[in-house]
Scaffold this active site. Structure first.
Site, mmCIF file in Angstrom:
data_model
loop_
_atom_site.group_PDB
_atom_site.id
_atom_site.type_symbol
_atom_site.label_atom_id
_atom_site.label_comp_id
_atom_site.label_asym_id
_atom_site.label_seq_id
_atom_site.Cartn_x
_atom_site.Cartn_y
_atom_site.Cartn_z
ATOM 1 N N ASP A 104 -38.260 -16.060 -14.784
ATOM 2 C CA ASP A 104 -36.823 -15.882 -14.954
ATOM 3 C C ASP A 104 -36.522 -14.887 -16.086
ATOM 4 O O ASP A 104 -37.411 -14.499 -16.839
ATOM 5 C CB ASP A 104 -36.111 -17.239 -15.135
ATOM 6 C CG ASP A 104 -36.455 -17.908 -16.448
ATOM 7 O OD1 ASP A 104 -36.222 -17.306 -17.511
ATOM 8 O OD2 ASP A 104 -36.952 -19.054 -16.413
HETATM 9 N N1 URA Z 1 -40.510 -22.035 -14.957
HETATM 10 C C1 URA Z 1 -39.383 -21.567 -15.511
HETATM 11 O O1 URA Z 1 -38.566 -22.341 -15.996
HETATM 12 N N2 URA Z 1 -39.179 -20.260 -15.549
HETATM 13 C C2 URA Z 1 -40.069 -19.374 -15.042
HETATM 14 O O2 URA Z 1 -39.826 -18.179 -15.112
HETATM 15 C C3 URA Z 1 -41.234 -19.878 -14.474
HETATM 16 C C4 URA Z 1 -41.433 -21.216 -14.427
#
Ligand code: URA
Length: 236
Positions: A104
């Site tokens: 993310d």
């Molecule tokens: N879990 C998350 O919260 N964000 C990511 O980018 C990957 C796994």
């Protein structure tokens, strides 16, 4: 080019593995068995392995990026935000690279990019359960009881997360550093798992995907995978 490199570019494994095909007497050029590793293959030569013709495929690219926070894992973003492709494009302007899975916007760490759709599908397919290792920092001391809830699975969008590993690595300056290993890739999964136990992840970094580790890559740096790593991801 040398026979082992030719075979590797046909997708038959690392150059070392291809050398073994040659020394094992399984390779022929124009019908004649190849005995020397130094044998060269020209454009018009016909190469067979165990009697089957092999051909070079388009060279695929496999890149490991240490994604910094503040960019998105898409090829182009409808809101005009910086993407991971913007980071690698100057070096590979013509390659049709795309990210394997997603991190993310606020998460950093190991992200693979490739031109090889089949390999990307294998790594991200839930059936293959490729483990992804994260370091999460959380304010306060996270207890074993809380970690047990994470390990056993919490419900996200009506579906329980699979069992996972979660371990307190350090508690310093009123902050817990936790290693979490999950085999799924649901949207913002690690952050949302901790939200379910009323904990906020204030920093999240992915340090490994399967056997591949981020190692010493700095934020925003990237490199091509080596032969051994490519062989690994092609066979997960
Ligand atoms: N879990 C998350 O919260 N964000 C990511 O980018 C990957 C796994």
């Amino acid at each position: 080019m040398r026979i082992n490199r030719f075979l590797a570019e046909c997708g038959l494994g690392s150059r070392r593995k291809c050398e073994e095909l040659v020394t094992g007497g399984r390779v022929r050029i124009n019908g004649r068995p190849v005995v020397k590793l130094a044998s060269e293959v020209g454009d018009k030569d016909i190469v067979t392995v165990d009697g089957k013709k092999v051909e070079r495929r388009e060279k695929q690219l496999y890149i490991m990026l240490n994604k910094p926070k503040g960019c998105v894992c898409t090829v182009s973003d409808e809101h005009g935000r910086k993407t991971v492709i913007d980071i690698v494009r100057p070096k590979y302007p013509d390659a049709r690279l795309f990210p394997i899975g997603r991190l993310d916007y606020d998460t950093e760490g190991l992200l693979l990019l490739t031109t090889d759709g089949a390999t990307a599908d294998r790594i991200t397919h839930p059936r293959n359960e490729v483990p992804k290792t994260y370091i999460a920092r959380i304010e306060g001391e996270v207890t074993e009881a809380e970690l047990n809830r994470i390990r056993g699975g919490v419900v996200l969008d009506g579906v329980k997360t699979k069992k996972c590993r979660a371990k307190l690595i350090a508690f310093e300056n009123n902050e817990s550093r936790i290693e979490v290993v999950i085999t799924e890739g649901r949207n913002r999964q690690v952050r949302r798992m901790f939200e379910q136990i009323n904990r906020e992840v204030v920093f999240l970094k992915r340090v490994a995907v399967g056997d591949l580790r981020l190692g010493g890559l700095y934020r925003g740096e990237f490199r091509e995978l080596n032969d051994r790593e490519i062989e690994y991801i092609r066979n997960v």
